[in-house]
Design a protein around this motif. Structure first.
Motif, PDB file in Angstrom:
ATOM      1  N   VAL A  25      26.390  31.409  65.083  1.00  0.00           N
ATOM      2  CA  VAL A  25      27.721  30.221  65.451  1.00  0.00           C
ATOM      3  C   VAL A  25      28.931  30.649  65.190  1.00  0.00           C
ATOM      4  O   VAL A  25      29.892  30.374  65.787  1.00  0.00           O
ATOM      5  CB  VAL A  25      27.189  29.025  64.211  1.00  0.00           C
ATOM      6  N   GLU A  26      29.300  31.450  64.108  1.00  0.00           N
ATOM      7  CA  GLU A  26      30.557  32.104  64.029  1.00  0.00           C
ATOM      8  C   GLU A  26      31.106  32.904  65.364  1.00  0.00           C
ATOM      9  O   GLU A  26      32.180  32.695  65.847  1.00  0.00           O
ATOM     10  CB  GLU A  26      30.546  33.056  62.754  1.00  0.00           C
ATOM     11  N   SER A  27      30.154  33.672  66.075  1.00  0.00           N
ATOM     12  CA  SER A  27      30.485  34.372  67.123  1.00  0.00           C
ATOM     13  C   SER A  27      30.603  33.356  68.155  1.00  0.00           C
ATOM     14  O   SER A  27      31.700  33.841  68.830  1.00  0.00           O
ATOM     15  CB  SER A  27      29.223  35.282  67.348  1.00  0.00           C
ATOM     16  N   SER A  28      30.073  32.450  68.399  1.00  0.00           N
ATOM     17  CA  SER A  28      30.169  31.471  69.240  1.00  0.00           C
ATOM     18  C   SER A  28      31.692  30.564  69.247  1.00  0.00           C
ATOM     19  O   SER A  28      32.211  30.521  70.224  1.00  0.00           O
ATOM     20  CB  SER A  28      29.161  30.336  69.475  1.00  0.00           C
ATOM     21  N   ILE A  29      31.860  30.441  68.208  1.00  0.00           N
ATOM     22  CA  ILE A  29      33.389  29.956  67.680  1.00  0.00           C
ATOM     23  C   ILE A  29      34.394  30.703  68.328  1.00  0.00           C
ATOM     24  O   ILE A  29      35.376  30.629  68.700  1.00  0.00           O
ATOM     25  CB  ILE A  29      33.203  29.330  66.340  1.00  0.00           C
ATOM     26  N   LYS A  30      34.080  31.964  67.821  1.00  0.00           N
ATOM     27  CA  LYS A  30      35.239  33.159  68.233  1.00  0.00           C
ATOM     28  C   LYS A  30      35.406  33.360  69.643  1.00  0.00           C
ATOM     29  O   LYS A  30      36.360  33.403  70.168  1.00  0.00           O
ATOM     30  CB  LYS A  30      34.691  34.559  67.772  1.00  0.00           C
ATOM     31  N   ILE A  31      34.225  33.186  70.466  1.00  0.00           N
ATOM     32  CA  ILE A  31      34.313  33.369  71.973  1.00  0.00           C
ATOM     33  C   ILE A  31      35.080  32.003  72.376  1.00  0.00           C
ATOM     34  O   ILE A  31      35.791  32.218  73.142  1.00  0.00           O
ATOM     35  CB  ILE A  31      32.921  33.481  72.542  1.00  0.00           C
ATOM     36  N   GLY A  32      34.686  30.628  71.910  1.00  0.00           N
ATOM     37  CA  GLY A  32      35.609  29.681  72.195  1.00  0.00           C
ATOM     38  C   GLY A  32      36.902  29.836  71.936  1.00  0.00           C
ATOM     39  O   GLY A  32      37.652  29.129  72.846  1.00  0.00           O
ATOM     40  N   LEU A  33      37.316  30.360  71.013  1.00  0.00           N
ATOM     41  CA  LEU A  33      38.762  30.441  70.732  1.00  0.00           C
ATOM     42  C   LEU A  33      39.315  31.410  71.630  1.00  0.00           C
ATOM     43  O   LEU A  33      40.535  31.211  72.154  1.00  0.00           O
ATOM     44  CB  LEU A  33      38.797  31.066  69.172  1.00  0.00           C
ATOM     45  N   ALA A  34      38.756  32.555  71.838  1.00  0.00           N
ATOM     46  CA  ALA A  34      39.213  33.458  72.764  1.00  0.00           C
ATOM     47  C   ALA A  34      39.313  33.085  74.070  1.00  0.00           C
ATOM     48  O   ALA A  34      40.284  33.462  74.868  1.00  0.00           O
ATOM     49  CB  ALA A  34      38.511  34.614  72.596  1.00  0.00           C
TER      50      ALA A  34
ATOM     51  N   ALA B 137      41.840  33.532  62.197  1.00  0.00           N
ATOM     52  CA  ALA B 137      42.439  34.666  61.756  1.00  0.00           C
ATOM     53  C   ALA B 137      41.859  36.044  61.800  1.00  0.00           C
ATOM     54  O   ALA B 137      42.605  37.041  61.616  1.00  0.00           O
ATOM     55  CB  ALA B 137      42.761  34.414  60.268  1.00  0.00           C
ATOM     56  N   THR B 138      40.598  35.975  61.992  1.00  0.00           N
ATOM     57  CA  THR B 138      39.749  37.269  62.060  1.00  0.00           C
ATOM     58  C   THR B 138      39.847  37.853  63.780  1.00  0.00           C
ATOM     59  O   THR B 138      39.430  39.041  63.806  1.00  0.00           O
ATOM     60  CB  THR B 138      38.387  37.155  61.643  1.00  0.00           C
ATOM     61  N   LEU B 139      40.413  37.034  64.454  1.00  0.00           N
ATOM     62  CA  LEU B 139      40.282  37.509  65.853  1.00  0.00           C
ATOM     63  C   LEU B 139      41.083  38.891  66.113  1.00  0.00           C
ATOM     64  O   LEU B 139      42.274  38.925  65.316  1.00  0.00           O
ATOM     65  CB  LEU B 139      40.736  36.529  67.056  1.00  0.00           C
ATOM     66  N   PRO B 140      40.751  39.707  66.995  1.00  0.00           N
ATOM     67  CA  PRO B 140      41.259  41.016  67.247  1.00  0.00           C
ATOM     68  C   PRO B 140      42.489  40.839  68.279  1.00  0.00           C
ATOM     69  O   PRO B 140      42.639  39.908  68.744  1.00  0.00           O
ATOM     70  CB  PRO B 140      40.509  41.957  67.811  1.00  0.00           C
ATOM     71  N   GLU B 141      43.129  41.800  68.558  1.00  0.00           N
ATOM     72  CA  GLU B 141      44.257  41.742  69.482  1.00  0.00           C
ATOM     73  C   GLU B 141      43.926  41.181  70.624  1.00  0.00           C
ATOM     74  O   GLU B 141      42.758  41.742  71.447  1.00  0.00           O
ATOM     75  CB  GLU B 141      45.081  43.186  69.594  1.00  0.00           C
ATOM     76  N   PRO B 142      44.452  40.393  71.389  1.00  0.00           N
ATOM     77  CA  PRO B 142      43.772  39.925  72.545  1.00  0.00           C
ATOM     78  C   PRO B 142      44.062  40.855  73.729  1.00  0.00           C
ATOM     79  O   PRO B 142      44.682  41.794  73.785  1.00  0.00           O
ATOM     80  CB  PRO B 142      44.789  38.534  73.056  1.00  0.00           C
ATOM     81  N   PRO B 143      42.928  41.056  74.716  1.00  0.00           N
ATOM     82  CA  PRO B 143      42.901  41.908  75.669  1.00  0.00           C
ATOM     83  C   PRO B 143      44.152  42.050  76.417  1.00  0.00           C
ATOM     84  O   PRO B 143      44.800  43.148  76.912  1.00  0.00           O
ATOM     85  CB  PRO B 143      41.780  41.529  76.689  1.00  0.00           C
TER      86      PRO B 143
ATOM     87  N   LEU C 203      35.908  41.350  71.006  1.00  0.00           N
ATOM     88  CA  LEU C 203      35.529  40.690  69.780  1.00  0.00           C
ATOM     89  C   LEU C 203      34.614  41.106  68.780  1.00  0.00           C
ATOM     90  O   LEU C 203      34.517  40.841  67.787  1.00  0.00           O
ATOM     91  CB  LEU C 203      35.155  38.988  70.188  1.00  0.00           C
ATOM     92  N   GLY C 204      33.757  42.015  69.347  1.00  0.00           N
ATOM     93  CA  GLY C 204      32.742  42.782  68.852  1.00  0.00           C
ATOM     94  C   GLY C 204      31.285  41.856  68.502  1.00  0.00           C
ATOM     95  O   GLY C 204      30.707  42.272  67.807  1.00  0.00           O
ATOM     96  N   VAL C 205      31.389  40.851  69.386  1.00  0.00           N
ATOM     97  CA  VAL C 205      30.160  39.712  69.172  1.00  0.00           C
ATOM     98  C   VAL C 205      29.177  40.036  70.137  1.00  0.00           C
ATOM     99  O   VAL C 205      27.894  39.700  70.008  1.00  0.00           O
ATOM    100  CB  VAL C 205      30.818  38.207  69.505  1.00  0.00           C
ATOM    101  N   SER C 206      29.218  41.055  71.043  1.00  0.00           N
ATOM    102  CA  SER C 206      28.229  41.447  71.923  1.00  0.00           C
ATOM    103  C   SER C 206      28.505  42.855  72.503  1.00  0.00           C
ATOM    104  O   SER C 206      29.550  43.275  72.538  1.00  0.00           O
ATOM    105  CB  SER C 206      28.305  40.416  73.320  1.00  0.00           C
ATOM    106  N   ASP C 207      27.324  43.757  72.882  1.00  0.00           N
ATOM    107  CA  ASP C 207      27.243  45.137  73.199  1.00  0.00           C
ATOM    108  C   ASP C 207      28.089  45.049  74.705  1.00  0.00           C
ATOM    109  O   ASP C 207      28.458  45.935  75.101  1.00  0.00           O
ATOM    110  CB  ASP C 207      26.192  45.696  73.292  1.00  0.00           C
ATOM    111  N   ALA C 208      27.902  43.989  75.330  1.00  0.00           N
ATOM    112  CA  ALA C 208      28.585  43.600  76.581  1.00  0.00           C
ATOM    113  C   ALA C 208      28.159  44.656  77.666  1.00  0.00           C
ATOM    114  O   ALA C 208      28.881  44.992  78.399  1.00  0.00           O
ATOM    115  CB  ALA C 208      29.963  43.455  76.459  1.00  0.00           C
ATOM    116  N   LYS C 209      27.016  45.279  77.580  1.00  0.00           N
ATOM    117  CA  LYS C 209      26.408  46.222  78.589  1.00  0.00           C
ATOM    118  C   LYS C 209      25.640  45.301  79.700  1.00  0.00           C
ATOM    119  O   LYS C 209      24.543  44.845  79.529  1.00  0.00           O
ATOM    120  CB  LYS C 209      25.711  47.275  78.028  1.00  0.00           C
TER     121      LYS C 209
END
Length: 502
Positions: free
Chosen positions: A69-78, A317-323, A204-210
């Motif tokens: 759920v937290e990862s999903s919220i981070k994706i939404g924010l990004a 507040a935990t989100l990394p530097e935007p791409p 974001l570090g929420v997926s390996d994205a491969k």
């Protein structure tokens, strides 16, 4: 496999406007699954990371994975989305062998994130805004392996094997609003959009994205309408496209196919399509279901998700530097020109260059290898650079061999060929192929004597002060030593032998 008629892309663009839509599925890299305690691990033996919840056994109850759920919220924010303070899961009902419960636990009319956007930069710097309808949480299905056929697809297979390891893996599905106005740049926009989503979730570090593992998969929707018409055409959905090149090619092909269908006077069928990388074509899958066909209703075994504003802001507040900010910083750090950096981004080697620099190479060296050697080979092989299997560590080792004088650039190219052929590490390939630079003066002097004897007129020119003519003698020595001579030492020896100062 039958082949559909297509129009040329140029002719299709003269007559029709494409309307796109994308559903990007992102597998989250949580330790456990979305609703069970089973491990979320890729590549294990089939049906080993499964428990009774994943299989829908009687009497079991799911439990929501908080990290997912937290990862999903981070994706939404990004994705610049609004985050719902209250949302629920729903049951999406359908039968398929890889869905043992006969329904998928998903979200329907109450997604966790909605009304967002992404600004996508195309190859020439043009920025195109893609609006996001929603990003919702769900679980992945299992995986079917079709056996006995020639293509690995269900068509022509004798039987299928099912692996439930992926069943229940946390997913976020990102759905765009209809994308209009891309015109002839629709295929390029498709690739750039999926690349941007992949970059975000990896950042974001929420997926390996491969994508080659299916961590990021795209369902690409395409429809056409005649120029000047407002009403959308009938869409097709090409399912589970799992590379950036394939997304671009699938959209291009579907535009050409739709145009041919419309030109023939026949209606486009609303359906799912399968992408075939070998032929760069799609084939019909099944009639595309509408939402009503899935008989969605609220999941009775799960409580609603309450995302308080305090919790959302803590996650923000935990989100990394935007791409986008990261790209600007990297360009400044590396000292690349705008054109050089855009070429790096368009070639999809920015991360590889960053990792190569982190492994010890300079920015100029990293760019030289990735843009000068790897990208060229990838184009020749018609694959993405990441698919070649060259690692940053390999590049650093190869460059050290060059800088240390053990091999020259020509040899380095041969060594790289050996790496791609699976012959071992650069050092092992140098030894196996006998590619070390010849720097011993004895063999070099013999080759120089032969080259001077073969070209006495050039030797006289050098003695007469035309030192630039030395290249012909150096070239003869390099040919005689099969390119393994130390060119710098060869030049020094020639000048010494002829009594000329360089």
């Amino acid at each position: 496999m039958s082949t559909d008629a297509i129009l040329s892309f140029e002719e299709a663009m003269e007559k029709y406007d494409p309307v796109l839509g994308f559903e990007v599925h992102v597998e989250l890299n949580t330790k456990t699954k979305m609703f069970s305690s089973a491990p979320n691990v890729f590549g294990d033996e089939p049906n080993t990371n499964v428990n009774e919840v994943d299989l829908g056994m009687p009497g079991v109850l799911p439990v929501v994975n908080k990290t997912a759920v937290e990862s999903s919220i981070k994706i939404g924010l990004a994705l610049n989305c609004k985050i719902a303070e209250y949302c629920r899961f729903a049951r999406k009902n359908y039968f398929y062998p890889d869905t043992p419960k006969n329904f998928q636990t998903s979200q329907y009319d109450e997604p966790i994130a909605y009304d967002g956007y992404l600004d996508i930069e195309l190859s020439d710097g043009t920025v195109f805004r893609v609006e996001i309808e929603r990003a919702h949480m769900e679980e992945d299905a299992g995986k079917l392996t079709h056996m006995g056929g020639a293509t690995g697809r269900i068509q022509g297979a004798d039987y299928s094997l099912v692996d439930y390891n992926r069943s229940g893996v946390p997913l976020v599905e990102i759905v765009t609003k209809p994308i209009e106005g891309a015109g002839s740049r629709a295929p390029e926009l498709a690739k750039a959009y999926v690349a941007a989503v992949r970059e975000i979730v990896k950042n974001l570090g929420v997926s390996d994205a491969k994508m080659e593992r299916g961590n990021v998969r795209c369902d690409a929707n395409v429809s056409l309408r005649p120029h000047g018409r407002e009403r959308f055409g009938i869409r097709s959905e090409t399912k589970n496209v799992n590379s950036l090149r394939a997304v671009e090619h699938a959209v291009r092909y579907e535009i050409q196919r739709h145009a041919a269908v419309l030109d023939s006077g026949e209606p486009v069928i609303q359906e799912t399509r399968h992408w075939h990388e070998d032929t760069r074509t799609t084939t019909s899958g099944r009639a595309k279901s509408d939402a009503d066909d899935y008989r969605y209703f609220p999941e009775p075994d799960l409580v609603p998700v309450l995302a308080s504003r305090e919790w959302v802001e803590e996650l923000r507040a935990t989100l990394p530097e935007p791409p986008a900010a990261r790209r600007k910083r990297l360009q400044a750090d590396w000292g690349y020109s705008d054109l050089e950096f855009r070429d790096v981004v368009n070639a999809d080697v920015m991360d590889s260059i960053e990792e190569t620099i982190a492994a010890g190479a300079s920015a100029s060296v990293a760019r030289k290898w990735w843009m000068g050697e790897i990208v060229g080979r990838a184009k020749t092989a018609d694959v993405d650079p990441s698919e070649l299997g060259v690692t940053p560590a390999t590049i650093v080792e190869l460059n050290k061999l060059v800088e240390g004088g053990k091999i020259n650039n020509k040899m380095a190219s041969q060594v790289l060929d050996g790496v791609l052929a699976g012959e071992g590490t650069p050092a092992e390939i140098v030894q196996k192929r006998g590619l070390a630079v010849v720097s011993d003066d004895g063999p070099l002097l013999e080759a120089i004597d032969a080259a001077l004897a073969a070209q006495p007129d050039v030797a006289e020119k050098i003695r007469g002060g035309k030192v630039q003519a030395i290249g012909a003698i150096v070239g003869g020595v390099m040919k005689a030593t099969r390119g393994q001579a130390d060119a710098g030492r060869v030049r020094e020896l020639i000048l010494e032998k002829l009594g000329v100062e360089g």
